[in-house]
Design a protein around this motif. Structure first.
Motif, short mmCIF file in Angstrom:
data_model
loop_
_atom_site.label_atom_id
_atom_site.label_comp_id
_atom_site.label_asym_id
_atom_site.label_seq_id
_atom_site.Cartn_x
_atom_site.Cartn_y
_atom_site.Cartn_z
N TYR A 301 0.83 -1.20 0.00
CA TYR A 301 0.00 0.00 0.00
C TYR A 301 0.87 1.26 0.00
O TYR A 301 0.67 2.17 -0.81
N PHE A 302 1.83 1.30 0.89
CA PHE A 302 2.69 2.49 0.97
C PHE A 302 3.62 2.60 -0.24
O PHE A 302 3.91 3.70 -0.71
N LEU A 303 4.08 1.47 -0.75
CA LEU A 303 4.95 1.51 -1.93
C LEU A 303 4.22 2.07 -3.14
O LEU A 303 4.77 2.89 -3.88
N ILE A 304 2.98 1.64 -3.34
CA ILE A 304 2.23 2.10 -4.51
C ILE A 304 1.85 3.56 -4.38
O ILE A 304 1.74 4.29 -5.38
N ILE A 305 1.67 4.05 -3.16
CA ILE A 305 1.34 5.46 -2.95
C ILE A 305 2.54 6.35 -3.22
O ILE A 305 2.44 7.38 -3.88
N PHE A 306 3.71 5.94 -2.72
CA PHE A 306 4.89 6.80 -2.82
C PHE A 306 5.71 6.58 -4.09
O PHE A 306 6.46 7.47 -4.51
N PHE A 307 5.58 5.41 -4.71
CA PHE A 307 6.42 5.12 -5.88
C PHE A 307 5.60 4.73 -7.11
O PHE A 307 6.07 3.98 -7.95
N ASN A 308 4.37 5.26 -7.21
CA ASN A 308 3.54 4.91 -8.37
C ASN A 308 4.09 5.44 -9.67
O ASN A 308 3.70 4.98 -10.74
N ASP A 309 5.01 6.43 -9.60
CA ASP A 309 5.61 6.98 -10.82
C ASP A 309 7.02 6.46 -11.06
O ASP A 309 7.75 7.00 -11.90
#
Length: 384
Positions: A301-309
């Motif tokens: 969850y946190f990875l996709i929020i902070f590193f979605n780009d």
């Protein structure tokens, strides 16, 4: 003959037991007011967010477009468009790059002479000799306002709008996080409560430990998957009704893949929740023993929020079983994944899920009737 007869009798008994346990899990949950209310609130929240994105994403006034030559007459006939005259295509392009207009409408001959690559209209119409030019994406709103099918062109193509990518990443992340954590915690809580109250001893006199675990996992998986599908349907209907076909078209295939990945990802996590919870005998110890599994839910969850780009992080996430249900659908939405990558990632996830179910089943069966102190994982695996 006797061995065959026993096998034939044992298999339907196991399936029947699993069905009874799964049905009990589903009916108990559906009778819970808290579960029903939280589900309705979540679905209402999704619908409201879709409607609000449509309302606040729209233009308050007419959309300004630069017009070249004979295109001015066509644009003048569109009530939601405001034409800004340009002397030539270069001047119109400069207006677009400066942000003074949202698109350029020009004769197709002029655009072709400038060497700008265009996309042919979807079907023949009287506007086929016009081209609508966007800066980094096709200006679908302007094309729709013309009520026809002109050609389209983009000056500086961009894969996906950054804001839209963040919203999609947040959506995938929060749905996986909420569903896995909610239902996973429910499974763990139920396992310990049954163990602490010794109800499990009564249950095991009727069904096997394997059937009990399988029924719990499948029952909650059906509820979780049903909730995710309902959210997806609400979101898709909301996008369709509010006229956000552009977003709907881009999301369709990635949402379908998300549902498939979520199904296996939830089985993986729910087996771990049940197995770890079976090693303790008090409800107060559930949080500490299931914390490692909760981290496996929270990290994606946190990875996709902070590193979605970040393509590298997304690529790694799409192959790690615990984050693949979020990472791979996101890469599909961003068009970063080759056709074979979702299949490979899904195969890895299914294999990992099968191993987790076998390990979880062993830990669960070897720990379920052991009361008192926490059962060490190695002892649960060895069955001592």
């Amino acid at each position: 003959m006797s061995t065959q007869t026993q096998t034939e009798r044992r298999e339907p008994r196991f399936a029947h037991s699993v069905g009874l346990v799964a049905g009990r899990e589903i009916s108990t949950k559906l009778r819970s007011k808290a579960f029903v209310i939280s589900t309705l609130v979540l679905m209402a929240g999704v619908l409201v967010s879709v409607v609000l994105s449509s309302l606040f994403g729209g233009q308050e006034g007419p959309t300004k477009v630069a017009v070249v030559g004979a295109a001015s007459e066509v644009v003048a006939a569109a009530p939601t468009l405001e034409g800004v005259p340009a002397d030539d295509l270069d001047a119109a392009e400069q207006l677009l790059r400066d942000g003074d207009v949202d698109a350029v409408v020009a004769p197709s001959e002029t655009v072709a002479a400038a060497g700008i690559e265009t996309t042919a209209p979807a079907e023949a119409s009287e506007l086929a000799d016009l081209t609508v030019i966007g800066l980094d994406q096709q200006p679908q709103g302007v094309m729709g306002a013309l009520a026809a099918y002109p050609s389209a062109a983009v000056l500086d193509p961009a894969p996906v709008d950054a804001g839209l990518a963040y919203l999609v990443a947040f959506g995938f992340g929060i749905v996986f996080f909420f569903a896995a954590l909610t239902f996973g915690s429910t499974i763990a809580q139920a396992v310990v409560e049954e163990k602490q109250t010794r109800i499990v001893e009564i249950l095991l006199s009727t069904v096997s430990a394997r059937a009990l675990l399988t029924g719990k996992v499948l029952g909650n998986a059906a509820l979780a998957l049903g909730q995710v599908v309902a959210i997806a349907v609400i979101a898709i209907l909301g996008l369709a009704v509010t006229g956000q076909q552009i977003l709907l078209g881009g999301l369709g295939i990635s949402v379908a893949w998300f549902i498939v990945f979520f199904a296996f990802g939830f089985l993986l996590l729910s087996a771990l929740f049940a197995a770890t919870a079976a090693t303790v005998s008090r409800v107060e110890d559930v949080g500490s023993v299931t914390m490692p599994v909760m981290m496996l839910v929270m990290i994606p969850y946190f990875l996709i929020i902070f590193f979605n780009d970040n393509p590298t992080v997304l690529a790694v996430m799409s192959y790690v079983p615990f984050s693949a249900p979020v990472g791979m659908p996101m890469r599909i939405f961003l068009e970063q994944a080759a056709w074979w990558e979702p299949l490979l990632s899904l195969a890895i996830l299914i294999g990992t899920t099968a191993v987790a179910l076998l390990i979880g089943d062993r830990i669960y069966r070897n720990s379920l009737l052991r009361m008192g102190a926490r059962v060490p994982f190695m002892e649960a695996l060895r069955g001592r």
